[in-house]
Write an enzyme that holds these catalytic residues in place. Structure first.
Site, mmCIF file in Angstrom:
data_model
loop_
_atom_site.group_PDB
_atom_site.id
_atom_site.type_symbol
_atom_site.label_atom_id
_atom_site.label_comp_id
_atom_site.label_asym_id
_atom_site.label_seq_id
_atom_site.Cartn_x
_atom_site.Cartn_y
_atom_site.Cartn_z
ATOM 1 N NE ARG A 37 -4.034 -1.856 2.261
ATOM 2 C CZ ARG A 37 -3.878 -2.999 2.471
ATOM 3 N NH1 ARG A 37 -2.841 -3.453 3.224
ATOM 4 N NH2 ARG A 37 -4.923 -4.159 2.222
ATOM 5 C CG HIS A 124 -4.821 -7.746 6.353
ATOM 6 N ND1 HIS A 124 -3.819 -6.584 6.191
ATOM 7 C CD2 HIS A 124 -5.944 -7.065 7.168
ATOM 8 C CE1 HIS A 124 -4.351 -5.447 6.511
ATOM 9 N NE2 HIS A 124 -5.647 -5.684 7.030
#
Ligand code: ZN
Length: 255
Positions: A37, A124
């Site tokens: 990200r 995650h």
């Protein structure tokens, strides 16, 4: 990093009864793994004409799993090329000595386990587990990685497509894992945040929950985070922070 701020952090760490640790991409990038990200992250540019967020979405996976697995060859199934960095190894040592209670992580590279961490809560999800979408049979990373690296889509003997247990877009986080994270955040008296810019929800609210429950928060991250103003301790450089802890441990200085 033999400064006063680190010394007072060390005192807080060694006197805390329950230390929770939360790690993000910054820890993995020290091992050479690409940040998903970040500014130059994997998500910021398309891959063979596809948006990475679409590749990692459930509708596209169900429609054509070959696209995900072709992408994932480069990003998820070559983990044997990477080794734990000093942050991973220092955290494993701290856990072994009973100084931290394990680690919660946003990362999906299994490097905490490789370094020797025993209690790893993977917010995650994890490519260390896979399951068949049809019959739910489970498979390990090593069962699947060779097939993917050969260029094939892994299939179960029932004919179903096998999916890694990483959280895709359109899927919710695992509720048991999340509950364990928030439980720990509420109970701990020190929350150590390493290499996360704390911008992804709901994982980012875990340190906030710790702070609201009265824990001290320590943040080690190169970029500013939304929780910096709440943090009792703040350091920019993850590597030298881990080196300072390693030095303390090698000196046998637990107090
Ligand atoms: Zn099956």
């Amino acid at each position: 990093m033999a400064d006063e701020h680190f010394e007072s952090f060390w005192k807080a760490l060694t006197s805390a009864k329950d230390v929770a640790v939360f790690t993000g991409a910054g820890v993995s990038t020290l091992s050479g793994i690409k940040d998903f990200r970040g500014k130059d992250g994997v998500y910021s540019k398309p891959w063979q004409g596809y948006n990475v967020e679409d590749i990692l979405s459930i509708p596209m996976f169900k429609k054509d799993p070959a696209i995900f697995y072709a992408w994932a060859r480069e990003f998820c199934y070559c983990l044997d090329r990477f080794s734990p960095c000093i942050v991973h190894t220092v955290l494993a040592k701290l856990e072994e000595k009973g100084m931290i209670g394990g680690v919660m992580t946003q990362n999906i590279d299994i490097l905490h386990q490789k370094a020797g961490s025993k209690r790893v809560l993977e917010v995650h999800g994890s490519p260390s587990c896979h399951h068949c979408l049809k019959c739910r049979k489970t498979f390990g990373y090593d069962d699947i990685a060779p097939t993917v690296m050969r260029g094939d889509v892994p299939k179960c003997e029932c004919g179903g497509v096998i999916k890694p247990d990483i959280i895709f877009y359109g899927e919710s986080l695992d509720s048991d894992t999340l509950e364990a994270c928030f439980d720990w955040a509420q109970k701990c008296d020190l929350m150590l945040v390493l290499g996360s810019s704390l911008t992804v929800q709901p994982a980012a609210s875990i340190p906030l929950c710790a702070w609201q429950s009265g824990a001290k928060v320590a943040i080690v991250n190169a970029q500013p985070t939304p929780l910096d103003s709440l943090a009792a301790f703040h350091f920019d450089d993850l590597k030298s922070f881990a080196e300072a802890i390693e030095l303390k441990l090698s000196l046998g200085d637990p107090s």
